[in-house]
Design a protein around this motif. Structure first.
Motif, short mmCIF file in Angstrom:
data_model
loop_
_atom_site.label_atom_id
_atom_site.label_comp_id
_atom_site.label_asym_id
_atom_site.label_seq_id
_atom_site.Cartn_x
_atom_site.Cartn_y
_atom_site.Cartn_z
N ALA A 38 0.81 -1.19 -0.03
CA ALA A 38 -0.01 -0.07 -0.02
C ALA A 38 0.88 1.15 -0.06
O ALA A 38 2.11 1.42 0.39
CB ALA A 38 -0.98 -0.04 1.12
N ARG A 39 0.17 2.34 -0.38
CA ARG A 39 0.86 3.64 -0.22
C ARG A 39 0.52 4.18 1.00
O ARG A 39 -0.69 4.62 1.22
CB ARG A 39 0.68 4.50 -1.64
CG ARG A 39 1.19 6.00 -1.35
CD ARG A 39 1.35 6.81 -2.77
NE ARG A 39 2.21 6.08 -3.55
CZ ARG A 39 3.58 6.48 -3.57
NH1 ARG A 39 3.96 7.34 -2.82
NH2 ARG A 39 4.20 5.96 -4.47
N LEU A 90 11.20 3.32 14.48
CA LEU A 90 12.30 2.66 13.49
C LEU A 90 12.02 3.34 12.06
O LEU A 90 11.10 3.53 11.54
CB LEU A 90 11.95 1.17 13.59
CG LEU A 90 11.77 0.57 14.90
CD1 LEU A 90 11.41 -1.04 14.83
CD2 LEU A 90 13.04 0.80 15.69
N TYR A 91 13.28 3.11 11.46
CA TYR A 91 13.32 3.88 10.08
C TYR A 91 13.87 2.76 9.06
O TYR A 91 14.51 1.95 9.35
CB TYR A 91 14.29 5.00 9.97
CG TYR A 91 13.88 6.17 10.92
CD1 TYR A 91 12.82 7.14 10.17
CD2 TYR A 91 14.14 6.31 12.21
CE1 TYR A 91 12.62 8.21 11.07
CE2 TYR A 91 13.65 7.53 12.82
CZ TYR A 91 12.96 8.24 12.31
OH TYR A 91 12.46 9.49 13.10
N VAL A 92 13.28 2.96 7.75
CA VAL A 92 13.72 2.02 6.50
C VAL A 92 13.76 2.95 5.51
O VAL A 92 13.08 3.78 5.06
CB VAL A 92 12.68 1.10 6.24
CG1 VAL A 92 13.01 0.16 5.03
CG2 VAL A 92 12.05 0.23 7.69
N ASP A 93 14.86 2.87 4.82
CA ASP A 93 15.45 3.66 3.76
C ASP A 93 14.73 3.17 2.37
O ASP A 93 14.39 2.12 2.42
CB ASP A 93 16.85 3.82 3.52
CG ASP A 93 17.52 4.76 4.91
OD1 ASP A 93 16.77 5.42 5.23
OD2 ASP A 93 18.48 4.34 5.35
N TYR A 98 9.59 -3.33 3.15
CA TYR A 98 10.39 -2.95 2.06
C TYR A 98 9.78 -1.56 1.52
O TYR A 98 8.67 -1.68 1.20
CB TYR A 98 10.44 -4.09 0.96
CG TYR A 98 11.06 -3.58 -0.36
CD1 TYR A 98 12.42 -3.56 -0.40
CD2 TYR A 98 10.46 -3.35 -1.49
CE1 TYR A 98 13.13 -3.04 -1.55
CE2 TYR A 98 10.94 -3.05 -2.71
CZ TYR A 98 12.46 -2.87 -2.66
OH TYR A 98 12.77 -2.41 -3.91
N VAL A 99 10.56 -0.60 1.27
CA VAL A 99 10.06 0.61 0.70
C VAL A 99 10.76 0.82 -0.84
O VAL A 99 11.88 0.98 -0.84
CB VAL A 99 10.76 1.83 1.52
CG1 VAL A 99 10.20 3.21 0.81
CG2 VAL A 99 10.33 1.63 3.16
N GLU A 134 5.41 3.98 -0.84
CA GLU A 134 5.06 2.64 -1.45
C GLU A 134 5.79 1.69 -0.59
O GLU A 134 6.96 1.60 -0.70
CB GLU A 134 5.24 2.70 -2.90
CG GLU A 134 4.42 1.39 -3.28
CD GLU A 134 3.15 1.41 -3.71
OE1 GLU A 134 2.51 0.57 -3.86
OE2 GLU A 134 2.46 2.67 -3.54
N VAL A 135 4.99 1.06 0.13
CA VAL A 135 5.71 -0.06 1.04
C VAL A 135 5.21 -1.43 0.94
O VAL A 135 3.84 -1.63 0.68
CB VAL A 135 5.38 0.69 2.69
CG1 VAL A 135 5.99 -0.60 3.64
CG2 VAL A 135 5.97 1.83 2.83
#
Length: 365
Positions: free
Chosen positions: A150-151, A187-190, A210-211, A224-225
């Motif tokens: 989903a976005r 928490l961050y995901v690049d 996953y981004v 978008e993930v």
């Protein structure tokens, strides 16, 4: 004042009485890259994804929480970014303020006139519902065994049941990096990163994120993930688990098909495969002993997979995927398959009769 990530890395290495030569030998990270990380010289790396990967690996090797150094790295990147043009002070022409005052007066008169006309001509019985712009209200998603794609926008919530009760994750950042507020903090995901997040503090991965798309300039675009619950019986092998017993012999592989050799070395170590999609393709991957994952990818999408011993890949159209293998700081480009060809391939370590290791590509029936 908080120390920079480079100083933290250098201090940790010196406290362990390690020189850069020893670190390079034990991590397969070159001395030039180790120096670049400690002195925060990003220009020595071929690209930011490489630097981020080495930064995480180096931090783990030194016993430092990778998220700590990643947060410091992102803060430094944001601080060094050029100031947006809109924030720069510009000198106003002499006629600016008179023009602003005049325009303001005109706007007030227009608004008052419009309100009077609405009151005068308003008819009873009209629909008085307030229309809310599409996407303005936060959404709630339920995470299950099926992947969520989903976005997501700021304020959206993702929940899933666990042994500890219902876990709720909230989207807190969609600018540059994707941020999730969790019971243990943010928490961050690049971008183009696949991360396994421990959201409840039990030292085990709970959610895989996953981004595939996020803006560095406009947070309103969202991100978008893809998200997937991590099954606890699918624990990833640690680096220490790479032993000869887990690696097939070259003769076993040759009985199936002739392998293509990528590189040779006197030891086996983790390797990374980047898959760049040049068209639509159903793609499945199985990393080491973990459960396989399948998804549908389109032109321009990228996924990154890191394996200790082996990576098995399935693809519905072999010509639509370009692979790059990264091992021992070197990269190797692979083109696998022809247009329309359905393929199953293994990228794995094998051991020859003399005890040397080879990273090979072999087709599976």
């Amino acid at each position: 004042m908080m120390e920079s990530y480079g100083i933290i890395l250098k201090k940790a290495r010196e406290e362990k009485n390690l020189d850069r030569e020893t670190v390079a030998r034990e991590t397969s990270i070159t001395i030039e890259y180790i120096k670049g990380l400690e002195e925060e010289e990003s220009g020595v790396f071929p690209g930011e994804p490489y630097m981020i990967g080495f930064l995480r690996n180096y931090a783990e090797y030194l016993g430092i929480n990778p998220e700590t150094v990643m947060t410091l790295y992102r803060s430094k990147t944001i601080q060094e970014a050029p100031m947006p043009e809109g924030l720069l002070v510009k000198h106003k022409p002499r006629f600016f303020w008179p023009l602003v005052i005049g325009m303001s007066c005109f706007a007030v008169v227009a608004v008052v006139a419009t309100i009077l006309l609405i009151i005068k001509f308003k008819q009873p019985g009209k629909n008085r519902n307030v229309i809310i712009a599409h996407g303005a209200m936060p959404k709630n998603y339920e995470l299950s065994d099926r992947p969520l794609k989903a976005r997501l926008f700021h304020g959206d919530q993702i929940s899933y049941p666990s042994e500890k009760g219902k876990i709720i994750l909230a989207v807190s950042e969609t600018l540059g990096s994707f941020g999730l507020s969790t019971p243990v903090g943010t928490l961050y995901v690049d971008l183009a990163e696949e991360a396994e997040l421990d959201v409840d503090g039990d030292a085990q991965g709970d959610v895989i994120v996953y981004v595939s798309d996020i803006s560095s300039t406009d947070a309103s675009r969202g991100a978008e993930v893809r998200m997937l619950l991590r099954r606890q019986d699918d624990d990833m092998l640690s680096i220490d688990s790479i032993v000869a017993a887990d690696i097939m012999s070259e003769s076993e592989v040759r009985r199936a098909h002739q392998p293509r050799i990528i590189l040779e070395d006197n030891r086996a170590y983790p390797f990374t495969v980047n898959a760049v999609f040049r068209g639509s393709c159903v793609f499945r991957s199985k990393i080491d002993r973990r459960q396989s994952e399948e998804n549908y990818f389109m032109n321009g999408e990228i996924i990154t997979m890191t394996a200790n011993n082996s990576l098995r890949i399935w693809m519905s159209n072999g010509n639509t995927v370009k692979f790059t293998v990264i091992a021992d700081t070197r990269s190797f480009d692979l083109d696998i398959g022809a247009a329309g060809q359905v393929l199953v391939q293994d990228i794995r370590w094998v051991r020859d009769s003399e005890g040397r290791y080879r990273l090979v590509v072999v087709e599976i029936d």
